[in-house]
Design a protein around this motif. Structure first.
Motif, PDB file in Angstrom:
ATOM      1  N   TYR A 179      10.002  -0.895   1.529  1.00  0.00           N
ATOM      2  CA  TYR A 179       8.654  -1.386   1.221  1.00  0.00           C
ATOM      3  C   TYR A 179       7.694  -1.097   2.373  1.00  0.00           C
ATOM      4  O   TYR A 179       6.557  -0.658   2.160  1.00  0.00           O
TER       5      TYR A 179
ATOM      6  N   ASP B 279       5.263   2.325   2.748  1.00  0.00           N
ATOM      7  CA  ASP B 279       3.928   1.734   2.617  1.00  0.00           C
ATOM      8  C   ASP B 279       3.567   1.471   1.153  1.00  0.00           C
ATOM      9  O   ASP B 279       2.579   2.003   0.629  1.00  0.00           O
ATOM     10  N   PHE B 280       4.357   0.641   0.493  1.00  0.00           N
ATOM     11  CA  PHE B 280       4.084   0.313  -0.905  1.00  0.00           C
ATOM     12  C   PHE B 280       2.791  -0.486  -1.026  1.00  0.00           C
ATOM     13  O   PHE B 280       2.556  -1.430  -0.280  1.00  0.00           O
ATOM     14  N   GLN B 281       1.966  -0.079  -1.971  1.00  0.00           N
ATOM     15  CA  GLN B 281       0.738  -0.798  -2.298  1.00  0.00           C
ATOM     16  C   GLN B 281       0.598  -0.821  -3.811  1.00  0.00           C
ATOM     17  O   GLN B 281       0.735   0.218  -4.467  1.00  0.00           O
ATOM     18  N   ASN B 282       0.351  -2.001  -4.349  1.00  0.00           N
ATOM     19  CA  ASN B 282       0.264  -2.173  -5.799  1.00  0.00           C
ATOM     20  C   ASN B 282       1.511  -1.633  -6.501  1.00  0.00           C
ATOM     21  O   ASN B 282       1.437  -1.044  -7.584  1.00  0.00           O
TER      22      ASN B 282
ATOM     23  N   ARG C 250       3.417   0.839  -5.658  1.00  0.00           N
ATOM     24  CA  ARG C 250       3.658   2.274  -5.551  1.00  0.00           C
ATOM     25  C   ARG C 250       3.724   2.702  -4.083  1.00  0.00           C
ATOM     26  O   ARG C 250       2.944   2.227  -3.259  1.00  0.00           O
TER      27      ARG C 250
ATOM     28  N   GLN D   6       3.007   4.852  -0.818  1.00  0.00           N
ATOM     29  CA  GLN D   6       1.871   5.657  -0.376  1.00  0.00           C
ATOM     30  C   GLN D   6       2.271   6.748   0.613  1.00  0.00           C
ATOM     31  O   GLN D   6       1.475   7.623   0.931  1.00  0.00           O
ATOM     32  N   LYS D   7       3.497   6.687   1.105  1.00  0.00           N
ATOM     33  CA  LYS D   7       3.942   7.660   2.098  1.00  0.00           C
ATOM     34  C   LYS D   7       5.190   8.389   1.627  1.00  0.00           C
ATOM     35  O   LYS D   7       5.930   7.901   0.776  1.00  0.00           O
TER      36      LYS D   7
ATOM     37  N   ARG E 243       4.951  -9.330  -3.131  1.00  0.00           N
ATOM     38  CA  ARG E 243       5.043  -7.884  -2.973  1.00  0.00           C
ATOM     39  C   ARG E 243       5.845  -7.305  -4.134  1.00  0.00           C
ATOM     40  O   ARG E 243       6.759  -7.953  -4.643  1.00  0.00           O
TER      41      ARG E 243
END
Length: 204
Positions: free
Chosen positions: A135, A139-142, A144, A146-147, A189
């Motif tokens: 996580y 870099d999970f956001q919403n 999904r 990100q990295k 999260r």
């Protein structure tokens, strides 16, 4: 071209040198290593040089042990005892030397075969994809990631083994929670990407 320029000097450039440890399969008289193809090395420019020149972005290095610390220290203890320098040294002295070693120094006492075992591969991929770790690192956001990430291996064969082990571990749609029931992420999260991880394998 060599016939057209008989007195020319040829230089080979490569960003992915091939050594004896990862040499190509034999195919007639074709070169199997970079040295076979181009001869002795004239100059090297490593990632360390590139970082010092600010030619590439820096990165964070984390050392993760995949061997239980006590077992590793005992293994090193036995190895040191076989050397002339520490053969007659006190147990306290030998253990003090081990305690002063960092992770990279300790790795020198581990046989390469240990890093190629199925047990080691499992420990590596489970560390990478453990929810509480993944996580943050991806870099999970919403829900999904990100990295992205790159996993490098010592050989093409090892790359294939890692790829197959990851695909095997993630084949179940609920793999993340089935594989890691004891490593939940914090409340509030989410990790909801059904295609995580998107994995591809590339090699020369």
């Amino acid at each position: 071209m060599k016939d057209f320029f008989p007195n020319s000097t040829w230089f080979g450039f490569t960003g992915t040198p091939i050594f004896n440890v990862n040499k190509k399969q034999a195919q007639g008289q074709l070169a199997r290593t970079t040295r076979d193809q181009y001869g002795d090395v004239l100059h090297t420019y490593t990632i360390k040089n590139a970082l010092e020149d600010h030619a590439v972005l820096g990165f964070q290095v984390e050392h993760e042990d995949t061997i239980e610390p006590i077992s590793l220290n005992n293994h090193i203890y036995d190895q040191l005892r076989q050397t002339e320098k520490y053969a007659n040294a006190s147990a306290i002295k030998v253990n003090d030397v081990i305690d002063q070693m960092n992770g990279i120094e300790k790795e020198k006492y581990i046989d390469n075969a240990s890093f190629e075992s199925d047990a080691h591969i499992q420990k590596v991929i489970r560390k990478i994809f453990r929810p509480d770790n993944a996580y943050l690192k991806f870099d999970f956001q919403n829900g999904r990631p990100q990295k992205s990430a790159i996993l490098t291996t010592s050989s093409i064969e090892m790359a294939k083994r890692y790829y197959n082990k990851i695909k095997e571990m993630t084949k179940n749609p609920d793999w993340l929670w089935d594989e890691f029931p004891d490593y939940p992420i914090r409340k509030g999260r989410t990790m909801e990407d059904p295609n995580f991880p998107r994995i591809a394998i590339t090699y020369h």
